[in-house]
Design a protein around this motif. Structure first.
Motif, short mmCIF file in Angstrom:
data_model
loop_
_atom_site.label_atom_id
_atom_site.label_comp_id
_atom_site.label_asym_id
_atom_site.label_seq_id
_atom_site.Cartn_x
_atom_site.Cartn_y
_atom_site.Cartn_z
N LEU A 59 0.93 -0.92 -0.38
CA LEU A 59 0.17 0.51 -0.49
C LEU A 59 0.88 1.40 -0.19
N ARG A 60 1.79 1.27 1.14
CA ARG A 60 3.03 2.79 1.28
C ARG A 60 3.26 2.41 -0.52
N GLN A 61 3.84 1.36 -0.88
CA GLN A 61 4.09 1.48 -2.36
C GLN A 61 3.71 2.09 -3.41
N LEU A 62 2.57 1.68 -3.26
CA LEU A 62 1.56 2.42 -4.65
C LEU A 62 1.44 3.85 -4.43
N GLU A 63 0.83 4.30 -2.83
CA GLU A 63 1.59 5.77 -2.40
C GLU A 63 2.15 6.73 -2.95
N ALA A 64 3.37 5.68 -3.23
CA ALA A 64 4.76 6.69 -3.72
C ALA A 64 4.81 6.92 -4.86
N PHE A 65 3.95 5.99 -5.63
CA PHE A 65 4.17 5.95 -7.05
C PHE A 65 3.29 7.33 -7.71
N GLY A 66 1.84 7.28 -6.19
CA GLY A 66 0.79 8.09 -6.92
C GLY A 66 -0.48 7.13 -7.37
N LEU A 67 -0.18 5.98 -7.47
CA LEU A 67 -1.50 4.35 -8.14
C LEU A 67 -2.63 5.08 -6.28
N PRO A 259 7.48 8.44 -22.75
CA PRO A 259 7.67 9.79 -21.81
C PRO A 259 8.92 10.69 -23.16
N PRO A 260 8.89 12.08 -22.30
CA PRO A 260 9.94 12.82 -22.54
C PRO A 260 10.84 13.01 -21.96
N GLU A 261 12.46 12.90 -22.20
CA GLU A 261 13.51 12.51 -21.09
C GLU A 261 13.58 13.02 -20.25
N GLY A 262 13.24 14.42 -20.18
CA GLY A 262 12.68 15.50 -19.40
C GLY A 262 11.71 14.77 -18.58
N LEU A 263 11.18 13.97 -18.62
CA LEU A 263 9.72 14.25 -17.27
C LEU A 263 10.41 13.32 -16.15
N SER A 264 11.76 12.60 -16.54
CA SER A 264 12.05 11.67 -16.19
C SER A 264 12.60 12.55 -14.05
N THR A 265 12.59 13.95 -13.91
CA THR A 265 12.84 14.13 -12.79
C THR A 265 11.86 15.15 -12.79
N ALA A 266 10.38 14.87 -13.39
CA ALA A 266 9.21 15.20 -12.69
C ALA A 266 8.27 15.16 -11.46
N PRO A 267 7.38 15.78 -10.49
CA PRO A 267 7.24 15.17 -9.67
C PRO A 267 6.26 14.01 -10.41
N VAL A 268 5.50 13.19 -9.24
CA VAL A 268 4.85 11.75 -9.63
C VAL A 268 3.74 12.39 -10.12
N ALA A 269 3.53 13.21 -9.32
CA ALA A 269 1.59 13.29 -10.34
C ALA A 269 2.14 13.84 -12.05
N GLU A 270 3.00 14.33 -11.49
CA GLU A 270 3.02 15.81 -13.21
C GLU A 270 3.20 14.19 -14.33
N GLN A 271 4.24 13.17 -13.77
CA GLN A 271 4.24 12.30 -14.83
C GLN A 271 3.16 11.30 -15.44
N LEU A 272 2.51 11.25 -14.08
CA LEU A 272 0.97 10.15 -14.27
C LEU A 272 -0.01 11.23 -15.09
N GLN A 273 0.04 12.67 -15.00
CA GLN A 273 -0.61 13.43 -15.89
C GLN A 273 -1.14 13.34 -17.10
N TRP A 274 1.04 13.01 -17.29
CA TRP A 274 1.13 13.15 -19.12
C TRP A 274 0.91 11.47 -19.58
N GLY A 275 0.72 10.50 -18.78
CA GLY A 275 1.27 9.02 -18.98
C GLY A 275 -0.57 9.34 -18.98
N ILE A 276 -1.70 9.00 -18.47
CA ILE A 276 -2.66 9.50 -18.47
C ILE A 276 -3.51 9.54 -20.26
N THR A 277 -2.97 11.40 -20.25
CA THR A 277 -3.04 12.05 -21.62
C THR A 277 -2.91 11.57 -22.59
N HIS A 278 -1.55 10.69 -22.50
CA HIS A 278 -1.12 10.28 -23.52
C HIS A 278 -1.27 8.35 -23.88
N TRP A 279 -2.01 7.86 -22.66
CA TRP A 279 -1.92 6.79 -22.43
C TRP A 279 -2.41 6.44 -24.22
#
Length: 297
Positions: A59-67, A259-279
């Motif tokens: 549960l903690r791991q999923l929350e850490a990854f914003g899932l 995903p864009p290379e620069g996204l690798s340092t972005a906050p978790v929420a930003e990466q997930l929003q990109w992932g949802i939009t582009h899935w």
């Protein structure tokens, strides 16, 4: 919210690893892109394999990854009555039978030969309950969302166990009952479970359950070519934000989402929003296995 209902259903036999993350992320993105629900079920029907604290770690791991999941977590250990009811229905239909045979007895056969189908071989000995795969829906045909049309004869796969000799419930029955009870419309999981689907389709058909859509994902291999698994001592996912960010990016990459290379340092929420939009599952390559070089801190 749409009628889409997905789920992630880990066994708490240890912490999540990178392969788990890829499966969880794909199911999460697929649900969120569809505007649907994403549920979390802990599949803890095998207590000897589930050490204390493993569920809390997951549960903690999923929350850490914003899932973040919708609704309460469900636990298979609470579903005994539903499993009993399903097994009794299968018995009434003549599709479940007791089996006293041990794996040692049929070790020279590729699958269990069905010796107890017409009467238990050794009355008085502990017995498992098996599915009559030769009497159910045959052949089983479905269209996987990634791998296309699948066709199996479940009888060639053998009579799968529904309840074990030690009175513990087996995966095939429990997962089918739980998916139906939770109204799961879409199952997203690893390729290693694709050949479990024929038995599950047989059970769904026999019990009058809806049939979910399936998306099987390439199985993630480590740099050594071995499947990432708890048995192979795959490293546990971190929970610290700075370690999580590059791994989340690596998981998006493993899912062919580019995903864009620069996204690798972005906050978790930003990466997930990109992932949802582009899935887009059209990006996914239909490969049974996928090797990763992701480094786990």
């Amino acid at each position: 919210m749409s009628d889409y209902s997905g789920r992630f259903a880990p066994t708490p036999s240890g912490p999540l690893h990178f392969g788990s993350l890829v499966a969880a992320l794909a199911s999460f993105l697929d649900a969120r892109r569809a505007g649907g629900k994403w549920l979390l079920r802990i599949e803890d029907i095998d207590p000897p394999r589930c050490p204390d604290g493993a569920s809390d770690t997951i549960l903690r791991q999923l929350e850490a990854f914003g899932l973040h999941w919708d609704g309460p977590v469900t636990w298979q250990h609470d579903h005994d009555d539903a499993y009993i009811d399903a097994l009794e229905r299968l018995k009434t239909l003549g599709l479940a039978y007791p089996c006293s045979c041990s794996r040692r007895q049929w070790r020279d056969h590729p699958v269990y030969p069905g010796w107890c189908r017409h009467g238990i071989s050794e009355p008085g000995k502990p017995a498992a309950w098996r599915l009559r795969s030769d009497l159910g829906l045959r052949p089983v045909v479905w269209r996987d969302r990634l791998f296309g049309e699948q066709r199996f004869d479940p009888a060639a796969l053998g009579d799968v166990v529904l309840k074990r000799k030690d009175e513990l419930w087996a995966y095939q029955l429990a997962v089918v009952v739980d998916d139906a009870d939770q109204g799961i419309s879409d199952v997203v999981r690893g390729f290693d479970l694709l050949d479990n689907t024929p038995w599950q389709r047989q059970l769904q058909h026999a019990l009058g359950y809806p049939e979910p859509r399936y998306l099987h994902l390439p199985l993630i291999l480590g740099p050594d070519g071995q499947k990432l698994s708890k048995q192979n001592l795959a490293p546990a996912l971190p929970e610290e934000e700075q370690a999580v960010r590059p791994l989340l990016h690596a998981a998006l990459t493993a899912l062919d989402q580019a995903p864009p290379e620069g996204l690798s340092t972005a906050p978790v929420a930003e990466q997930l929003q990109w992932g949802i939009t582009h899935w887009d599952i059209a990006r996914l390559r239909a490969e049974a296995h996928r090797q990763t070089n992701a480094t786990i801190p």
